[in-house]
Design a protein around this motif. Structure first.
Motif, PDB file in Angstrom:
ATOM      1  N   GLY A 289       3.946  -4.354  -3.447  1.00 43.37           N
ATOM      2  CA  GLY A 289       1.836  -4.147  -3.384  1.00 43.37           C
ATOM      3  C   GLY A 289       2.282  -3.523  -2.207  1.00 43.37           C
ATOM      4  N   THR A 290       2.042  -4.228  -0.809  1.00 46.44           N
ATOM      5  CA  THR A 290       2.067  -2.901   0.116  1.00 46.44           C
ATOM      6  C   THR A 290       2.093  -1.689   0.497  1.00 46.44           C
ATOM      7  N   SER A 291       3.849  -1.487  -0.348  1.00 39.53           N
ATOM      8  CA  SER A 291       4.295  -0.394  -0.273  1.00 39.53           C
ATOM      9  C   SER A 291       3.376   0.685  -0.901  1.00 39.53           C
ATOM     10  N   LEU A 292       3.138   0.666  -2.106  1.00 42.86           N
ATOM     11  CA  LEU A 292       2.219   1.645  -3.179  1.00 42.86           C
ATOM     12  C   LEU A 292       0.827   1.811  -1.902  1.00 42.86           C
ATOM     13  N   PHE A 293       0.431   1.926  -1.073  1.00 42.89           N
ATOM     14  CA  PHE A 293      -0.437   2.800  -0.078  1.00 42.89           C
ATOM     15  C   PHE A 293       0.934   3.389   0.793  1.00 42.89           C
ATOM     16  N   ILE A 294       1.743   3.399   1.195  1.00 43.57           N
ATOM     17  CA  ILE A 294       2.577   4.265   1.421  1.00 43.57           C
ATOM     18  C   ILE A 294       2.780   5.942   0.396  1.00 43.57           C
ATOM     19  N   PHE A 295       3.244   4.932  -0.592  1.00 38.72           N
ATOM     20  CA  PHE A 295       3.162   6.389  -1.981  1.00 38.72           C
ATOM     21  C   PHE A 295       1.772   7.186  -1.780  1.00 38.72           C
ATOM     22  N   GLN A 296       0.860   6.028  -1.499  1.00 36.30           N
ATOM     23  CA  GLN A 296      -0.788   6.805  -2.333  1.00 36.30           C
ATOM     24  C   GLN A 296      -0.932   7.520  -1.051  1.00 36.30           C
ATOM     25  N   ASN A 297      -0.648   7.021   0.547  1.00 38.79           N
ATOM     26  CA  ASN A 297      -0.896   8.284   0.999  1.00 38.79           C
ATOM     27  C   ASN A 297       0.078   9.700   1.369  1.00 38.79           C
ATOM     28  N   GLY A 298       1.022   9.727   0.440  1.00 44.20           N
ATOM     29  CA  GLY A 298       2.274  10.451   0.768  1.00 44.20           C
ATOM     30  C   GLY A 298       1.697  11.547  -0.363  1.00 44.20           C
ATOM     31  N   THR A 299       1.030  11.052  -1.315  1.00 39.99           N
ATOM     32  CA  THR A 299       0.466  12.218  -2.276  1.00 39.99           C
ATOM     33  C   THR A 299      -0.035  13.845  -1.209  1.00 39.99           C
ATOM     34  N   GLY A 300      -0.970  13.171  -0.226  1.00 40.96           N
ATOM     35  CA  GLY A 300      -1.247  14.180   0.666  1.00 40.96           C
ATOM     36  C   GLY A 300      -3.386  13.934   0.508  1.00 40.96           C
ATOM     37  N   ILE A 301      -4.205  12.806  -0.341  1.00 36.61           N
ATOM     38  CA  ILE A 301      -4.803  12.839   0.083  1.00 36.61           C
ATOM     39  C   ILE A 301      -6.103  12.729   0.477  1.00 36.61           C
ATOM     40  N   ASN A 302      -5.224  11.532   2.414  1.00 37.80           N
ATOM     41  CA  ASN A 302      -6.077  11.870   3.291  1.00 37.80           C
ATOM     42  C   ASN A 302      -6.114  13.023   3.403  1.00 37.80           C
ATOM     43  N   ALA A 303      -4.854  13.372   4.043  1.00 42.29           N
ATOM     44  CA  ALA A 303      -4.804  15.164   4.059  1.00 42.29           C
ATOM     45  C   ALA A 303      -5.540  15.711   4.095  1.00 42.29           C
ATOM     46  N   ILE A 304      -5.693  15.650   2.847  1.00 37.66           N
ATOM     47  CA  ILE A 304      -7.327  16.545   1.968  1.00 37.66           C
ATOM     48  C   ILE A 304      -8.846  16.585   2.255  1.00 37.66           C
ATOM     49  N   ILE A 402      -7.302  16.173 -10.108  1.00 39.20           N
ATOM     50  CA  ILE A 402      -7.121  15.914 -11.646  1.00 39.20           C
ATOM     51  C   ILE A 402      -5.828  15.072 -11.960  1.00 39.20           C
ATOM     52  N   PHE A 403      -4.766  15.236 -11.972  1.00 38.22           N
ATOM     53  CA  PHE A 403      -3.745  14.069 -11.507  1.00 38.22           C
ATOM     54  C   PHE A 403      -3.637  12.918 -11.122  1.00 38.22           C
ATOM     55  N   TYR A 404      -4.320  12.954  -9.192  1.00 40.36           N
ATOM     56  CA  TYR A 404      -4.147  11.750  -8.635  1.00 40.36           C
ATOM     57  C   TYR A 404      -5.610  10.850  -9.117  1.00 40.36           C
ATOM     58  N   SER A 405      -6.705  12.093  -9.132  1.00 34.02           N
ATOM     59  CA  SER A 405      -7.929  11.286  -9.739  1.00 34.02           C
ATOM     60  C   SER A 405      -7.946  10.113 -10.782  1.00 34.02           C
ATOM     61  N   LEU A 406      -6.946  10.792 -11.842  1.00 34.33           N
ATOM     62  CA  LEU A 406      -6.567   9.530 -12.683  1.00 34.33           C
ATOM     63  C   LEU A 406      -5.687   8.737 -12.890  1.00 34.33           C
ATOM     64  N   SER A 407      -5.235   8.916 -11.726  1.00 38.13           N
ATOM     65  CA  SER A 407      -3.830   7.365 -11.551  1.00 38.13           C
ATOM     66  C   SER A 407      -3.706   7.088  -9.604  1.00 38.13           C
ATOM     67  N   TRP A 408      -3.153   7.790  -8.599  1.00 39.26           N
ATOM     68  CA  TRP A 408      -3.283   7.027  -8.200  1.00 39.26           C
ATOM     69  C   TRP A 408      -4.542   6.789  -7.349  1.00 39.26           C
ATOM     70  N   ASN A 409      -5.802   7.223  -7.193  1.00 36.83           N
ATOM     71  CA  ASN A 409      -7.065   7.267  -6.928  1.00 36.83           C
ATOM     72  C   ASN A 409      -7.128   5.737  -6.159  1.00 36.83           C
ATOM     73  N   GLY A 410      -7.357   4.398  -7.258  1.00 41.34           N
ATOM     74  CA  GLY A 410      -8.031   3.726  -7.180  1.00 41.34           C
ATOM     75  C   GLY A 410      -7.341   2.181  -8.106  1.00 41.34           C
ATOM     76  N   THR A 411      -5.952   3.405  -8.183  1.00 39.16           N
ATOM     77  CA  THR A 411      -5.001   1.720  -8.868  1.00 39.16           C
ATOM     78  C   THR A 411      -3.791   0.660  -8.471  1.00 39.16           C
ATOM     79  N   PRO A 412      -3.823   1.701  -7.497  1.00 34.93           N
ATOM     80  CA  PRO A 412      -2.850   0.360  -5.685  1.00 34.93           C
ATOM     81  C   PRO A 412      -3.701  -0.170  -5.455  1.00 34.93           C
ATOM     82  N   TRP A 413      -5.757  -0.190  -5.392  1.00 30.11           N
ATOM     83  CA  TRP A 413      -5.872  -1.104  -4.478  1.00 30.11           C
ATOM     84  C   TRP A 413      -6.082  -2.867  -6.269  1.00 30.11           C
TER      85      TRP A 413
END
Length: 545
Positions: A289-304, A402-413
């Motif tokens: 569960g906690t590792s999902l946030f590695i990949f979520q942040n690894g998408t680049g969302i918070n850099a953006i 669009i891809f990010y918003s439909l998937s990784w945006n809130g799903t790990p939470w």
């Protein structure tokens, strides 16, 4: 509306899906408005000429400016990390509702401190205020998903927890546009950059006032042996009489789960912590569960989110106002497609499939952007308008959004809020939230340096992280949609393949519900014949549940 069809684990009275359960979830999710606003406004505010001039940033070298920008942004994430950890004892001892109240007060104090900063005092009040505000937000990010998951009917649990993400995007949308608004509508001045900081108090005040409306989590009250309060709160949230069969079954399930948990780990503060770190199936689940946030942040969302003007400049967007406008469009797209995710996808397409889909599409889009920057080198050829290649890169950037918003945006939470047994949920949610803020801190701290040293390689890095998440998700994470919280242990049972686990468990759950319904009807028939009793009926139902 077809998209909002509910898939239930048992026959459910329509009144269960009422205004109260939605309103309690909306209030708790208001914490995310503050998170989303900060992630969106801060990157644009610190590049406003008025801010740079007041604090002397316009005279700094590129290296010094990167260092100061990273400090301003990352102090908040550092505070969030520690706030998430403190959220466990706060949630354990004082409850979910009062814990959220405390977090809102801490955030208000921190935000108020930031407003005292000016050129003569320097940036210290902003640094300290952001640490304190971050601690309040970190605590809320821990407690909010737990609270919502504990009051939610299973059929709409994903949708209700997803309100947390809607709050995040709503705050982000305002944050992305506020800097464009003040840069266009106000002269360069102290007031120009102070207004974006001050607006943080608006969602904070809404959150603080709304908490007085909500009811404490019945599951937390049951765990504190406050059964009468728990039944009363659950009846209020469900809009059912305590003697209604649906409510009796839900209380019986809580009783059974609580008794099982106490027989395993006991009732002490440290017992859930020991179980998470000493029982290997739970420990492995926590790592997953906690590792999902590695990949979520690894998408680049918070850099953006935090450095959007820098991102768009690398693609070829020039000018402060143009960059802020482009950032605002990014915020609109993200918000719109997050609404699609919440209302039409998360409780139907599921969690696992959405993240795999988003990783595949987002990874391809990021590879394209990286390739364009490598080949076209837009920063070496600045123009007042985007080239055709630059337009295509922007199109792929918005496609990635669009891809990010439909998937990784809130799903790990959502996954982390529902995948753990109740007796460890406080600890695991703490670790999940801390993991999110840790990797958020790493990305926000490293992004300015990464763009300076890696150039187009930053996009290749983010794209590769997204692609690597696909086999990780497929082979390790089972689908959690529709599974009752009390049945989550079965979903992760040894020998059950993750890609088949949901179907197996839900088939068993529905069979058990059907058997219970049959037993209940038989009991009612016997009562009508005068051979049963109300007490016998409730006992039979409780056993089946």
């Amino acid at each position: 509306m077809v998209g909002l069809r509910k898939i239930e684990d048992r026959p459910t009275p329509p009144c269960v899906y009422n205004f109260r359960v939605y309103m309690c979830s909306v209030v708790a999710a208001c914490a995310a408005i503050m998170i989303g606003y900060d992630s969106a406004f801060i990157g644009g505010t610190i590049v406003l000429p008025s801010f740079e001039k007041e604090f002397g940033l316009n005279t700094k070298s590129a290296a010094d400016l990167n260092f100061i920008s990273a400090n301003i942004v990352s102090t908040y994430q550092g505070g969030c990390f520690f706030g998430a950890i403190f959220g466990y004892p706060i949630g354990y001892f004082v409850g979910r509702k009062r814990g959220l109240l405390i977090s809102s007060l801490v955030f208000i104090i921190g935000t108020s401190m930031m407003l005292g900063a000016n050129g003569s005092r320097g940036l210290n009040l902003i640094y300290i205020g952001r640490v304190i505000a971050g601690m309040g937000i970190g605590c809320a990010s821990n407690l909010t998903p737990i609270y919502i998951s504990e009051i939610s009917p299973p059929a709409i649990r994903g949708r209700l927890i997803g309100l947390y993400e809607i709050g995040w995007q709503s705050g982000g949308l305002v944050g992305f546009w506020i800097n464009y608004g003040v840069s266009k509508g106000l002269p360069s001045s102290h007031r120009q950059w102070l207004i974006p900081f001050a607006i943080q108090l608006v969602p904070a005040g809404m959150f603080f006032l709304g908490i007085w409306y909500i009811r404490e989590s019945p599951r937390w009250l049951m765990g504190r042996n406050r059964r009468d309060e728990a039944v009363a709160n659950l009846a209020w949230i469900r809009k059912l009489d305590p003697k209604e069969q649906y409510l009796i079954e839900e209380i019986n399930m809580m009783d059974a789960q609580l008794a099982h948990e106490r027989s395993i780990v006991g009732e002490s503060f440290w017992a859930p912590i020991r179980e998470v770190f000493t029982i290997m199936p739970i420990f492995r689940r926590m790592l997953l569960g906690t590792s999902l946030f590695i990949f979520q942040n690894g998408t680049g969302i918070n850099a953006i989110n935090y450095y959007s003007p820098t991102i768009f400049k690398s693609i070829g967007v020039t000018g402060t106002n143009t960059g802020l406008f482009t950032t605002g469009i990014f915020g609109v797209i993200k918000t719109v497609f997050t609404l699609v995710w919440l209302f039409f996808l998360i409780d139907h397409a599921g969690r696992r499939n959405l993240m795999i889909f988003g990783a595949a599409g987002g990874g391809i889009a990021m590879y394209y952007i990286g390739a364009y920057i490598k080949i076209g080198q837009p920063e070496l050829h600045p123009t007042t308008t985007l080239s055709s290649g630059g337009i295509s890169a922007m199109a792929f950037f918005y496609l990635w959004t669009i891809f990010y918003s439909l998937s990784w945006n809130g799903t790990p939470w959502i996954v982390n809020a529902e995948m753990f047994p109740g007796h460890t949920r406080g600890v695991t949610q703490t670790l999940s939230a801390a993991s999110n803020w840790l990797w958020n801190f790493v990305i926000s701290r490293a992004t300015p340096t990464m763009f300076t040293s890696m150039g187009y390689g930053v996009y290749i890095f983010f794209a590769t992280m997204m692609i690597l998440s696909i086999p990780y998700l497929y082979f390790l994470l089972p689908e959690t949609k529709n599974v009752p919280l009390e049945e989550m242990d079965r979903l992760f049972a040894p020998g059950l393949k993750p890609w088949k686990a949901n179907k197996v468990v839900m088939a068993d759950v529905r069979a058990a519900r059907s058997s219970d319904l049959y037993a209940r009807n038989a009991s009612m028939d016997s009562e009508e014949k005068g051979v049963g009793s109300i007490e016998h009926h409730e006992q039979t139902s409780g056993h089946g549940a």
